[in-house]
Design a protein around this motif. Structure first.
Motif, PDB file in Angstrom:
ATOM      1  N   ILE B  68       0.848  -1.214   0.000  1.00  0.00           N
ATOM      2  CA  ILE B  68       0.000   0.000   0.000  1.00  0.00           C
ATOM      3  C   ILE B  68       0.876   1.253   0.000  1.00  0.00           C
ATOM      4  CG2 ILE B  68      -1.815   1.265   1.242  1.00  0.00           C
ATOM      5  CD1 ILE B  68      -2.615  -1.459   2.509  1.00  0.00           C
ATOM      6  N   PHE B  69       1.932   1.208   0.804  1.00  0.00           N
ATOM      7  CA  PHE B  69       2.857   2.347   0.892  1.00  0.00           C
ATOM      8  C   PHE B  69       3.470   2.659  -0.480  1.00  0.00           C
ATOM      9  CE2 PHE B  69       7.293   3.774   1.469  1.00  0.00           C
ATOM     10  CZ  PHE B  69       7.090   4.943   2.182  1.00  0.00           C
ATOM     11  N   MET B  70       3.932   1.609  -1.159  1.00  0.00           N
ATOM     12  CA  MET B  70       4.559   1.812  -2.470  1.00  0.00           C
ATOM     13  C   MET B  70       3.533   2.328  -3.491  1.00  0.00           C
ATOM     14  SD  MET B  70       7.690   1.324  -1.922  1.00  0.00           S
ATOM     15  CE  MET B  70       8.405   1.382  -3.547  1.00  0.00           C
ATOM     16  N   ALA B  71       2.296   1.846  -3.374  1.00  0.00           N
ATOM     17  CA  ALA B  71       1.240   2.312  -4.288  1.00  0.00           C
ATOM     18  C   ALA B  71       0.973   3.801  -4.063  1.00  0.00           C
ATOM     19  CB  ALA B  71      -0.028   1.496  -4.072  1.00  0.00           C
ATOM     20  N   ASN B  77       4.134  10.403  -6.753  1.00  0.00           N
ATOM     21  CA  ASN B  77       5.127  10.771  -7.774  1.00  0.00           C
ATOM     22  C   ASN B  77       4.484  11.086  -9.115  1.00  0.00           C
ATOM     23  OD1 ASN B  77       7.211  10.558  -5.978  1.00  0.00           O
ATOM     24  ND2 ASN B  77       7.800   8.497  -6.577  1.00  0.00           N
ATOM     25  N   LYS B  78       3.368  10.395  -9.390  1.00  0.00           N
ATOM     26  CA  LYS B  78       2.650  10.645 -10.650  1.00  0.00           C
ATOM     27  C   LYS B  78       1.957  12.006 -10.598  1.00  0.00           C
ATOM     28  CE  LYS B  78      -0.445   8.240 -13.809  1.00  0.00           C
ATOM     29  NZ  LYS B  78      -1.468   7.190 -13.934  1.00  0.00           N
ATOM     30  N   PRO B  87      12.035   6.028  -2.773  1.00  0.00           N
ATOM     31  CA  PRO B  87      12.017   5.204  -1.555  1.00  0.00           C
ATOM     32  C   PRO B  87      13.420   4.921  -1.030  1.00  0.00           C
ATOM     33  CG  PRO B  87      11.400   3.915  -3.490  1.00  0.00           C
ATOM     34  CD  PRO B  87      11.519   5.330  -3.947  1.00  0.00           C
ATOM     35  N   LEU B  88      14.434   5.150  -1.866  1.00  0.00           N
ATOM     36  CA  LEU B  88      15.812   4.866  -1.446  1.00  0.00           C
ATOM     37  C   LEU B  88      16.584   6.139  -1.093  1.00  0.00           C
ATOM     38  CD1 LEU B  88      16.629   2.199  -4.199  1.00  0.00           C
ATOM     39  CD2 LEU B  88      15.954   1.770  -1.840  1.00  0.00           C
ATOM     40  N   ALA B  89      15.898   7.272  -1.075  1.00  0.00           N
ATOM     41  CA  ALA B  89      16.584   8.538  -0.802  1.00  0.00           C
ATOM     42  C   ALA B  89      17.093   8.587   0.635  1.00  0.00           C
ATOM     43  CB  ALA B  89      15.639   9.699  -1.053  1.00  0.00           C
ATOM     44  N   ILE B  90      18.267   9.164   0.811  1.00  0.00           N
ATOM     45  CA  ILE B  90      18.821   9.306   2.164  1.00  0.00           C
ATOM     46  C   ILE B  90      18.140  10.475   2.878  1.00  0.00           C
ATOM     47  CG2 ILE B  90      20.944   9.850   3.465  1.00  0.00           C
ATOM     48  CD1 ILE B  90      22.474   8.429   1.200  1.00  0.00           C
ATOM     49  N   ARG B  91      17.860  11.534   2.118  1.00  0.00           N
ATOM     50  CA  ARG B  91      17.212  12.712   2.699  1.00  0.00           C
ATOM     51  C   ARG B  91      15.762  12.370   3.069  1.00  0.00           C
ATOM     52  NH1 ARG B  91      18.506  17.807   2.806  1.00  0.00           N
ATOM     53  NH2 ARG B  91      16.920  19.426   2.847  1.00  0.00           N
ATOM     54  N   PRO B  92      15.350  12.668   4.308  1.00  0.00           N
ATOM     55  CA  PRO B  92      13.979  12.313   4.705  1.00  0.00           C
ATOM     56  C   PRO B  92      12.932  12.934   3.778  1.00  0.00           C
ATOM     57  CG  PRO B  92      15.250  12.990   6.608  1.00  0.00           C
ATOM     58  CD  PRO B  92      16.091  13.281   5.411  1.00  0.00           C
ATOM     59  N   PRO B  93      12.075  12.116   3.188  1.00  0.00           N
ATOM     60  CA  PRO B  93      11.087  12.641   2.230  1.00  0.00           C
ATOM     61  C   PRO B  93       9.996  13.481   2.875  1.00  0.00           C
ATOM     62  CG  PRO B  93      10.809  10.302   2.516  1.00  0.00           C
ATOM     63  CD  PRO B  93      12.009  10.666   3.306  1.00  0.00           C
TER      64      PRO B  93
END
Lengths: 71, 166
Positions: B68-71, B77-78, B87-93
């Protein structure tokens, strides 16, 4: 604390916070924070706001306790 | 903005931390058998019925949350091609920095989190040094700090968005 007339002048021009935000290139929330006095804008943003609302910066913003002449 | 995924990101992280806590409970009390002979090297982990059930459920839930999180991430992003989250960013999103007002409230929230961390980590370290705590208690201490930092950040950001008016 920095006081301002952003809300008053925005209403005079019939802008919503979103409209004004788009004109000065910030989010609606930032306009809301400025109006509430929660956030003091940078000189650049203050100049942009004054320009959009067709007024002078010192008529739009003033320090609390200092005299401000309502127009 | 209120539906911005970045605003709810701390809630997702808190949910994942809670699930990790449940998983840690299930995995912390298995019977572990380590065999190392000339003919065999093996590690056997035996889970009791309850712990096994807890581990199974938490893993299933974890992956369900992850899907669900990835969806949601993909949807964000869309809808926000200029403010994509990796999802792989080091900087907190969860940082909101699209303009100076957002940067200001993010800074205030981060300052509160930093204040919390500077107290919580030495406190936890002292407690662990002084008291002979079981491994699970230490794990829960670390998870509590991780949960706390997201909670502080979320509440601070939400406070600024709560009273805004059009």
């Amino acid at each position: 604390m920095l006081r301002n007339r952003v809300k008053e002048l925005r209403a005079r021009y019939g802008f919503t916070q979103s409209d004004l935000g788009k004109r000065v290139d910030v989010t609606r929330q930032t306009i809301a924070f400025i109006e509430k006095g929660e956030f003091s804008p940078s000189i650049t943003l203050a100049l942009k706001l004054a320009s959009t609302l067709e007024t002078k910066v010192d008529d739009l913003f003033w320090l609390e306790g200092e005299e401000h002449n309502e127009k | 903005m209120k539906n911005d995924f970045r605003l709810n990101y701390p809630l997702w992280m808190m949910a994942f931390i809670l699930l990790l806590g449940v998983l840690a409970f299930g995995l912390n009390s298995p019977i572990t058998e380590f065999v190392n002979t000339e003919t065999e090297t093996s590690v056997t982990i035996k889970l009791e019925a309850l712990e096994g059930f807890v581990v199974f459920c938490s893993i299933i839930l974890y992956f369900a949350f992850l899907v669900i999180f990835m969806a949601r991430l993909k949807k964000h992003n869309k809808e926000n091609p200029t403010q994509k989250i990796s999802p792989l960013a080091i900087r907190p999103p969860e940082y909101l920095e699209q303009d100076e007002g957002m940067t200001y409230i993010t800074r205030k929230a981060v300052q509160k989190v930093y204040s919390f961390i500077t107290l919580a980590l030495p406190f936890l370290a002292t407690v662990v040094i002084v008291f002979p705590l079981p491994k699970l208690a230490i794990i829960y201490g670390i998870l509590a700090i991780a949960f706390g930092q997201y909670l502080i950040y979320y509440l601070e950001i939400r406070k600024h968005f709560k009273e805004e008016t059009e």
